[in-house]
Design a protein around this motif. Structure first.
Motif, short mmCIF file in Angstrom:
data_model
loop_
_atom_site.label_atom_id
_atom_site.label_comp_id
_atom_site.label_asym_id
_atom_site.label_seq_id
_atom_site.Cartn_x
_atom_site.Cartn_y
_atom_site.Cartn_z
N ARG A 22 0.83 -1.20 0.00
CA ARG A 22 0.00 0.00 0.00
C ARG A 22 0.87 1.26 0.00
O ARG A 22 0.57 2.24 -0.68
N ILE A 23 1.96 1.23 0.76
CA ILE A 23 2.88 2.37 0.77
C ILE A 23 3.49 2.57 -0.61
O ILE A 23 3.63 3.71 -1.08
N GLU A 24 3.83 1.48 -1.27
CA GLU A 24 4.39 1.57 -2.62
C GLU A 24 3.38 2.20 -3.58
O GLU A 24 3.73 3.05 -4.42
N THR A 25 2.13 1.77 -3.48
CA THR A 25 1.08 2.31 -4.35
C THR A 25 0.88 3.81 -4.10
O THR A 25 0.77 4.60 -5.04
N LEU A 26 0.83 4.20 -2.84
CA LEU A 26 0.64 5.61 -2.50
C LEU A 26 1.84 6.45 -2.94
O LEU A 26 1.68 7.60 -3.36
N THR A 27 3.03 5.87 -2.86
CA THR A 27 4.21 6.59 -3.34
C THR A 27 4.13 6.84 -4.84
O THR A 27 4.47 7.93 -5.32
#
Length: 296
Positions: free
Chosen positions: A168-173
């Motif tokens: 999820r952090i990767e997607t938001l980044t």
């Protein structure tokens, strides 16, 4: 594969006249904290158990208790006079302090005093306890194996949760990077408009100097480095999840770095949609850090 610091195992056993029941449990902690409750009349048992548990674990607050009984007539009950005196002295202090404050304390019963740890002891007299100790240590191995298996199973479940949060952090980044391109165009337009407004209302202003100041503002608002570091942290977190051994401390440090970059991104945002993504990043990172506290 990572291991959780949360686990529990219990078992019962019997050998000859002796019967026992024990429990081994742990929760998260910054280091390794071992608390054992075992009969002190079995020479060397506690030290041996500490060595075995300590060799198997790296972190966690670990509690171990052993209740041992002897069924034949050779078992004797004795009062530990030193421990009894310590308990009675403590009771005297409590009663005196309570009386000084006008508080009425119910009289202590003998059964309550005997129930205090170490006051009443059960032993087998002067017999050699080496054989019993070895029997207990052999029986402890399956209990420890069950305990470690639960930590591993909890670790597998924790791995899936952490992996989802990191994804999820990767997607938001990635979303923040896409919004940064849109924001760059919007900011350039706004800067040009501000520059024109300043020049129209400031006779004799140095156009080059104003342009330099606006350019500095644009540089300070650039979030390329923050996005690059967030992407790098995602890769590092996945490497740690795939590593063997205790990685909890490293993951905890990494979540702090995640949070640092998310905070900087939000402070530099100056863009509604990008700020929203930054705030969601902070939320997911906070959830990640909560879960990481359980990793050994």
């Amino acid at each position: 594969m990572i291991h959780s610091m949360t686990a529990f195992a219990s078992a019962k056993g019997q050998s000859g006249p002796y019967a026992w029941a024990w429990e081994l449990r742990s929760v998260n902690a910054k280091g390794l904290d071992l608390r054992l409750r075992v009969p002190d009349w079995i020479a060397g048992l506690e030290a041996a158990l500490r060595t075995r548990i300590g060799a198997a674990l790296t972190r966690g607050s670990v509690s171990f208790s052993l209740r041992l009984t002897r069924e034949d007539e050779l078992a004797t009950l004795s009062v530990n006079a030193a421990q009894l005196d310590a308990v009675l002295d403590a009771l005297a202090v409590i009663e005196t302090r309570a009386l000084d404050r006008g508080i009425s304390v119910a009289p202590s019963r003998a059964a309550d005093i005997l129930g205090q740890r170490g006051v009443l002891e059960q032993s087998g007299g002067d017999e050699d306890t080496t054989a019993l100790r070895n029997t207990l240590l052999d029986a402890f191995e399956p209990l420890l194996a069950d305990f470690l298996a639960m930590r591993a199973a909890e670790g597998r479940a924790l791995h899936d949760v952490l992996n989802t949060q990191i994804g999820r952090i990767e997607t938001l980044t990635a979303e923040a990077a896409a919004l940064a391109d849109t924001r760059r165009f919007d900011m350039a337009e706004a800067l040009h408009q501000n520059l024109a407004r300043v020049l129209d209302n400031a006779a004799g202003a140095d156009a080059d100097r104003v342009a330099q100041e606006l350019a500095m503002i644009a540089v300070k608002a650039d979030i390329t480095e923050e996005l690059d570091r967030l992407q790098a942290h995602v890769g590092a977190a996945r490497d740690l999840l795939a590593a063997d051994g205790a990685v909890g401390r490293k993951l905890d440090f990494l979540t702090q770095e995640f949070n640092r970059e998310a905070n900087t991104l939000c402070s530099k945002s100056q863009h509604k949609s990008l700020t929203a993504v930054g705030l969601e990043l902070k939320t997911v990172i906070d959830q990640l850090r909560e879960q990481v506290q359980n990793v050994e």
